[in-house]
Scaffold this active site. Structure first.
Site, mmCIF file in Angstrom:
data_model
loop_
_atom_site.group_PDB
_atom_site.id
_atom_site.type_symbol
_atom_site.label_atom_id
_atom_site.label_comp_id
_atom_site.label_asym_id
_atom_site.label_seq_id
_atom_site.Cartn_x
_atom_site.Cartn_y
_atom_site.Cartn_z
ATOM 1 N N TRP A 35 0.834 -1.201 0.000
ATOM 2 C CA TRP A 35 0.000 0.000 0.000
ATOM 3 C C TRP A 35 0.867 1.248 0.000
ATOM 4 C CZ3 TRP A 35 -3.042 0.717 5.269
ATOM 5 C CH2 TRP A 35 -2.202 0.452 6.353
ATOM 6 N N ASN A 36 0.218 2.379 -0.345
ATOM 7 C CA ASN A 36 0.924 3.653 -0.498
ATOM 8 C C ASN A 36 0.142 4.783 0.158
ATOM 9 O OD1 ASN A 36 2.988 2.793 -2.632
ATOM 10 N ND2 ASN A 36 1.076 2.269 -3.664
ATOM 11 N N HIS A 55 -10.017 15.945 -13.320
ATOM 12 C CA HIS A 55 -10.539 16.372 -12.026
ATOM 13 C C HIS A 55 -11.775 17.239 -12.190
ATOM 14 C CE1 HIS A 55 -8.052 19.973 -12.935
ATOM 15 N NE2 HIS A 55 -8.972 20.606 -12.229
ATOM 16 N N HIS A 66 -14.298 26.882 -5.966
ATOM 17 C CA HIS A 66 -12.932 27.006 -6.475
ATOM 18 C C HIS A 66 -12.613 28.448 -6.852
ATOM 19 C CE1 HIS A 66 -9.228 26.124 -8.463
ATOM 20 N NE2 HIS A 66 -9.690 26.043 -9.691
#
Ligand code: MN
Length: 275
Positions: A79-80, A91, A97
């Site tokens: 895992w990371n 995205h 935003h």
């Protein structure tokens, strides 16, 4: 007793017909008569990111940090951790935003019901091949509507420019020289017209941001960000495989992570296409 029966039957019919739409969808997905096309760019440390003038804050590139890989740190698992800017790769821009909607929805508040809708795909590849700074005008979109019919409420407006072929490296994606980045987008007037007149969920593009490369220098800088945020319309970026979609008839599903107070998030974006 007898008089109640028809009402019960009518209810059963409605129930069955509601079920059948989803049953047909599920059958189509299983048989492949409905194809699922991935519009998402893969995320890695090579994913291009926006670069702002050096005195401004910068977004982080995507990074993986290994926690363990079947070793002393964890013998049976891999895992990371990852780190990235919210606006990396394919995205989803939330309304908050931009300064035009500071109190607008954050990415965790954007309703999931409004992330899925029919797609219209407008193709400007020919113009962009001639001019990397090509700007789409409202008249281009009006001409498309004239030819293809109205854009139905709740649609995704997808802008095909061929720029997906440029997003393999940071350098090509930004396409910058001494006058800044050069990539296509909407003119200020067009962004205003789209935000105010089209009944869309949002707009999707192939470039790294929703605005044109030179939009920092427009009369109103970054008009797509400004106008779409103000109108509570979403933006999705760095789409791929738009060439595999019909001009209309696909259904697009764009799902960002629900980051609390997030201004955006990497998203998995897919299109359902009837074959
Ligand atoms: Mn963004």
């Amino acid at each position: 007793m007898y008089r109640k029966l028809p009402r019960i039957e009518a209810r059963a019919v409605i129930f069955r017909s509601n079920m059948s739409t989803l049953t047909e969808l599920a059958e189509g997905l299983f048989s492949g008569s409905i194809e699922v096309i991935d519009l998402t760019s893969k995320l890695s440390s090579d994913t291009p990111i926006l670069a702002l003038p050096p005195e401004m804050g910068q977004t982080a590139a995507f990074e993986l940090e290994e926690i363990s890989k079947y070793d002393d740190r964890g013998p049976d698992w891999y895992w990371n951790n990852f780190r990235t800017g919210e606006h990396t790769g394919t995205h989803f821009d939330a309304p908050c935003h931009w300064a035009s909607n500071k109190d607008g929805l954050d990415i965790s508040e954007v309703p999931v019901q409004k992330m899925i809708g029919p797609a219209v795909v407008l193709d400007f590849c020919a113009q962009v091949a001639e001019d990397h700074d090509f700007l789409i005008e409202a008249d281009h979109i009006k001409a498309w509507i004239e030819e293809n019919g109205e854009i139905e409420p709740g649609s995704w407006l997808l802008i095909r420019t061929g720029w997906d072929a440029m997003t393999d490296t940071q350098e090509r994606a930004l396409n910058a020289n001494e006058t800044g980045p050069h990539s296509p987008g909407l003119s200020t007037d067009c962004a205003t017209w789209v935000a105010e007149n089209l009944p869309i969920l949002g707009m999707g593009v192939e470039t790294v941001g929703t605005d044109a490369g030179q939009a920092f220098a427009f009369d109103r800088p970054f008009p797509c960000h400004y106008e779409m945020s103000a109108a509570n319309k979403w933006g999705i970026t760095q789409l791929q495989n738009l060439d595999k979609l019909p001009a209309r008839g696909a259904v697009v599903v764009a799902l960002p992570l629900p980051i609390v107070k997030g201004s955006g998030s990497p998203a998995r974006v897919v299109a359902l296409v009837q074959r």
